[in-house]
Design an enzyme around this catalytic site. Structure first.
Site, PDB file in Angstrom:
ATOM      1  N   ASP A  30       0.862  -1.191   0.000  1.00 58.40           N
ATOM      2  CA  ASP A  30       0.000   0.000   0.000  1.00 58.40           C
ATOM      3  C   ASP A  30       0.891   1.232   0.000  1.00 58.40           C
ATOM      4  OD1 ASP A  30      -3.262   0.174   0.656  1.00 58.40           O
ATOM      5  OD2 ASP A  30      -2.139   2.060   0.906  1.00 58.40           O
ATOM      6  N   LYS A  35      -1.087   3.357   6.879  1.00 55.82           N
ATOM      7  CA  LYS A  35      -1.765   2.052   6.842  1.00 55.82           C
ATOM      8  C   LYS A  35      -0.734   0.920   6.968  1.00 55.82           C
ATOM      9  CE  LYS A  35      -5.760   1.633   4.458  1.00 55.82           C
ATOM     10  NZ  LYS A  35      -6.682   1.503   3.340  1.00 55.82           N
ATOM     11  N   GLU A 152     -13.846  -8.989  -8.063  1.00 56.43           N
ATOM     12  CA  GLU A 152     -14.117  -9.450  -6.700  1.00 56.43           C
ATOM     13  C   GLU A 152     -15.589  -9.227  -6.366  1.00 56.43           C
ATOM     14  OE1 GLU A 152     -12.340 -11.258  -4.528  1.00 56.43           O
ATOM     15  OE2 GLU A 152     -14.355 -11.223  -3.700  1.00 56.43           O
ATOM     16  N   LEU A 154     -16.893  -9.968  -3.131  1.00 58.10           N
ATOM     17  CA  LEU A 154     -17.125 -10.020  -1.674  1.00 58.10           C
ATOM     18  C   LEU A 154     -18.108  -8.940  -1.236  1.00 58.10           C
ATOM     19  CD1 LEU A 154     -15.656  -7.473  -0.006  1.00 58.10           C
ATOM     20  CD2 LEU A 154     -13.617  -8.716  -0.637  1.00 58.10           C
ATOM     21  N   ARG A 155     -18.806  -9.244  -0.141  1.00 61.51           N
ATOM     22  CA  ARG A 155     -19.688  -8.235   0.471  1.00 61.51           C
ATOM     23  C   ARG A 155     -19.024  -7.762   1.750  1.00 61.51           C
ATOM     24  NH1 ARG A 155     -24.471 -12.233   1.408  1.00 61.51           N
ATOM     25  NH2 ARG A 155     -22.604 -13.469   1.810  1.00 61.51           N
ATOM     26  N   GLY A 254     -36.531  -0.256   1.588  1.00 61.88           N
ATOM     27  CA  GLY A 254     -35.932   0.617   2.614  1.00 61.88           C
ATOM     28  C   GLY A 254     -35.464   1.926   2.016  1.00 61.88           C
ATOM     29  N   GLY A 258     -26.590   2.018  -0.929  1.00 61.32           N
ATOM     30  CA  GLY A 258     -25.516   3.008  -0.832  1.00 61.32           C
ATOM     31  C   GLY A 258     -24.196   2.264  -0.811  1.00 61.32           C
ATOM     32  N   CYS A 261     -19.783   0.677  -3.507  1.00 60.17           N
ATOM     33  CA  CYS A 261     -19.834  -0.098  -4.757  1.00 60.17           C
ATOM     34  C   CYS A 261     -21.080   0.148  -5.599  1.00 60.17           C
ATOM     35  CB  CYS A 261     -19.687  -1.588  -4.445  1.00 60.17           C
ATOM     36  SG  CYS A 261     -18.030  -1.997  -3.896  1.00 60.17           S
ATOM     37  N   LYS A 321     -24.125  -0.394   5.625  1.00 61.65           N
ATOM     38  CA  LYS A 321     -24.789  -1.673   5.901  1.00 61.65           C
ATOM     39  C   LYS A 321     -24.257  -2.159   7.241  1.00 61.65           C
ATOM     40  CE  LYS A 321     -23.346  -5.405   3.900  1.00 61.65           C
ATOM     41  NZ  LYS A 321     -22.909  -6.465   2.979  1.00 61.65           N
TER      42      LYS A 321
END
Ligand code: NAD
Length: 437
Positions: A30, A35, A152, A154-155, A254, A258, A261, A321
């Site tokens: 990175d 980080k 990718e 992924l959630r 709902g 948002g 992604c 979320k």
């Protein structure tokens, strides 16, 4: 295998840790020195369930390490993943400057005779792979490499299980050598692998996220019809979702979608389809419906409270979320800021997102009070708004919530509560697309 991942954010870090977990040797790169310092000191800069243990275990096993040097990463890896941001520009198209810069940086460190597979894991518009390959060739004429697209899926909030047990792995490649190496990378995951050409793989990601967004906007449009007719969108969603051809997932009415992604990927797909001369009007409507959800919800608040100025409001949830600390493009944050702009006094609580919301300057802590617990947030409130569906909100002591509030009024922006139960506590309850909502 020896792998390197450039970009150690939500995708890069979790992918790196999961690749290490199945036995690969992974270098996470990175260019954010803070980080890298944090990761080297054992601190995990993001919240993702299960990630901390995974990182610590694999660092201890010497299968995972962190650096700020692309040279270090590329030198010691057969396969180099790119997982840097691809944010939207003002016109909705994707800002590819991060990808282009990494392509140039990789070109600068590739050595003659040392073949590498360069894998794009970032979400990019179709035909980006071609541009990455051209860029590397332009800056390093003798480089031996292939460019592969490996989107990718992924959630956030369940990224670790998603990566360890993917529904499918998409490998977009024009080279058998690169495809074989990619299959080796993913072999330990025992997931179905779909090999495609590079353009199709890139398109799969935008088409998948746009379809999921479409499902959300579809049920939200149905919710509006339910409100107008007295039907209950939850029952309607159950009824259509039980059809295996449709499925119940992503049929939750709902405040709309948002996050970092869906909004940007829908915009990007609209932009690239326009550029290619095949405008995707359906997705423009998906966006329009999504944007209208917050307006409709705030109008409901005004219907009950009349003027929002000087009203004391409690908001539960800030993240886009549950089970994440990610507040990028969160509808909950937009809601809070719109309430503040109307002069309301907002006290918000979120289990994980408050710190980042302030750090990233998405909310102004001088204008929004941040409470340490859900009960503190509702103290004296004239209405409680649930904006993100964290599980802990459903399990509150509602006798106590009611006691602390000025007025027992709840607006449920995610249809989380059982209307009968909540009304049984003496609350006036409004939800999205539900009777008396
Ligand atoms: P992120 O912002 O969390 O992480 C990106 C990282 O890349 C940052 O740590 C940044 O410092 C680093 N970086 C930027 N330029 C760099 C460079 N030149 N060299 C080294 N590091 C650099 O982003 P993210 O959420 O992980 O998303 C990355 C990509 O994956 C995006 O294209 C996104 O659309 C896609 N994606 C995200 C998700 C998700 O849920 N977050 C899921 C699937 C796909």
């Amino acid at each position: 295998m020896d792998l390197c991942i450039i970009g150690s954010g939500y995708v890069g870090l979790v992918s790196g840790a999961c690749f290490a977990e199945v036995g690969h040797h992974v270098i996470c790169v990175d260019n954010d020195q803070r980080k890298v310092d944090a990761l080297q000191a054992g601190k995990i800069p993001i919240y993702e369930p299960g990630l901390e243990d995974l990182v610590h275990r694999n660092v201890a096993a010497k299968r995972l390490r962190f650096t700020n040097s692309i040279q270090d990463g590329v030198d010691h890896s057969q396969v180099v993943f790119i997982a840097v941001p691809t944010p939207p520009q003002v016109d909705g198209s994707v800002d590819l400057t991060y990808i282009e810069r990494v392509a140039r940086e990789i070109a600068g460190v590739l050595k003659p005779g040392e073949y590498r597979v360069i894998v794009d894991k970032s979400t990019v518009p179709v035909k980006t792979g071609e541009k990455v390959a051209d860029t590397i060739k332009r800056y390093n004429k003798g480089a031996e490499f292939d460019v592969v697209s490996n989107p990718e899926f992924l959630r956030e909030g369940c990224a670790v299980p998603d990566l360890m047990n993917p529904d499918r792995v998409v490998i977009g490649s024009a080279s058998q050598k690169a495809t074989d190496l990619m299959k080796q990378v993913y072999e330990p995951f025992r997931a179905p692998i779909l090999v495609t050409d590079v353009n199709s793989a890139e398109l799969i990601k935008h088409a998948a996220n746009s379809f999921l967004s479409l499902k959300i906007s579809y049920i939200n449009a149905v919710a509006a019809i339910c409100e107008a007719s007295g039907a209950d969108v939850e029952m309607v969603a159950d009824g259509i979702g039980m059809d295996k051809r449709i499925g119940r997932n992503f049929l939750n009415a709902g405040l709309g979608y948002g996050g970092s992604c869906f909004p940007k990927d829908v915009k990007a797909f609209i932009a690239i389809s326009k550029q290619l001369g095949t405008p995707f009007k359906l997705l423009e409507e998906v966006e329009r419906i999504n944007d209208s959800m917050l307006d409709r919800f705030i109008a409901k608040l005004r219907d009950s409270l009349w003027v929002l100025k000087d009203k004391k409001l409690a908001v539960w949830g800030l993240t886009f979320k549950p089970d994440t600390d990610d507040v990028r493009n969160s509808v909950a944050i937009e809601l809070v800021n719109r309430l503040v702009a109307e002069g309301a006094h907002v006290t918000a609580y979120d289990p994980k997102g408050a710190e980042k919301a302030v750090e990233w300057k998405l909310i102004d802590p001088d204008k929004v009070k941040l409470a340490p617990t859900p009960l503190d947030a509702v103290e004296g409130a004239e209405a409680l708004i649930l904006a993100t569906e964290w599980k802990e909100f459903v399990n509150q002591d509602f006798e106590e919530v009611k006691k602390r509030m000025h007025t027992p009024l709840i607006f449920d922006g995610r249809n989380q509560f059982d209307p009968e139960t909540i009304r049984g506590f003496g609350f006036t309850y409004h939800a999205v697309g539900r009777p008396n909502g």
